[in-house]
Enzyme design. Structure first.
Site, PDB file in Angstrom:
ATOM      1  N   SER A 112       0.828  -1.203   0.000  1.00  0.00           N
ATOM      2  CA  SER A 112       0.000   0.000   0.000  1.00  0.00           C
ATOM      3  C   SER A 112       0.868   1.261   0.000  1.00  0.00           C
ATOM      4  CB  SER A 112      -0.950  -0.041   1.199  1.00  0.00           C
ATOM      5  OG  SER A 112      -1.925   0.961   1.100  1.00  0.00           O
ATOM      6  N   HIS A 135      -2.989  -1.294  -4.562  1.00  0.00           N
ATOM      7  CA  HIS A 135      -4.445  -1.294  -4.629  1.00  0.00           C
ATOM      8  C   HIS A 135      -4.939   0.143  -4.610  1.00  0.00           C
ATOM      9  CE1 HIS A 135      -4.770  -0.160  -0.405  1.00  0.00           C
ATOM     10  NE2 HIS A 135      -3.925  -1.140  -0.101  1.00  0.00           N
TER      11      HIS A 135
END
Length: 235
Positions: A112, A135
């Site tokens: 992330s 993501h």
């Protein structure tokens, strides 16, 4: 006098590495190692059971490293699940703006917001068994379902992609494609990259271990010293 008492009386700075309270260390060779582990904590405190990296502690440390005459370079050790986007980007921008040599190495995971942190250094490494997850930007808690909310998410995601592109060899289109894959994860949208895949995508520079990262940083530090001497002589 016992051995323990002898060790307690050993003066500071007598060849031993200095360890700070924030789990960072400066070695005898002038390398400062900073650990980014667990969850990146931002404006809201995580639970007591969660391992965190606090941005209000990292920022003063980075300023001290940049200003210290005893420290020649920064080694960033990364094993994070991600966390607060703005806090992570704040740390990453500071590292990217440092003049001193910087090297990062992803150990375990750089997920992330850990991706911008990994690429923020001038050279980046990842161990073969580590992974990185890309993501879309997400938020926990109450979300107001209005167009402005989604526009805000898009702008924040663009900031992340732009930072990664500016500090790596990855392309914006490829990053967006990896972030939005629907066939990779069982309960989420995105992509998990293993060490060699992160290098192939241009996100990380090299696959390597701690020794490789340290040697690279020492070479950068040595090159900087030579350049400074040359510039000094030119005056």
């Amino acid at each position: 006098m016992t051995d323990g008492e002898e060790r307690d009386e050993k003066p500071e700075g007598s060849g031993q590495e200095r360890v700070s309270e924030h789990e960072s260390i400066t070695t005898e060779s002038g390398i400062h190692a900073l650990i980014i582990a667990g969850q990146i904590e931002g404006h809201f405190a995580a639970s007591a059971q969660t391992k965190t990296t606090k941005y209000e502690q990292c920022i003063p440390t980075l300023v001290a490293v940049e200003e210290s005459s005893e420290i020649g370079g920064l080694l960033l050790l990364i094993n994070t699940i991600g966390g607060d986007v703005e806090a992570g980007l704040a740390i990453a921008e500071l590292i990217a703006g440092m003049k001193k040599p910087t090297v990062s190495i992803v150990l375990g995971g750089g997920h992330s917001i850990g991706v911008p942190l990994a690429v923020s250094a001038k050279k980046s490494f990842i161990v073969p068994s580590a992974t990185m997850t890309l993501h879309p930007v997400r938020i926990n808690g109450l979300v107001i379902g209005v167009p402005q909310t989604y526009t805000y998410f898009e702008k924040m995601q663009s900031r992340i992609i732009d930072f990664i592109v500016r500090n790596s060899r990855a392309s914006a289109d490829e990053l967006l494609r990896l972030m939005c894959r629907t066939d990779e994860l069982t309960t989420d949208i995105g992509t998990v990259l293993e060490g060699s895949e992160a290098v192939e995508k241009g996100i990380i520079d090299r696959v390597g271990g701690l020794g490789d990262a340290v040697n690279c940083l020492k070479e950068m530090m040595h090159g900087r010293q030579i350049n400074r001497k040359k510039n000094h002589k030119s005056y």
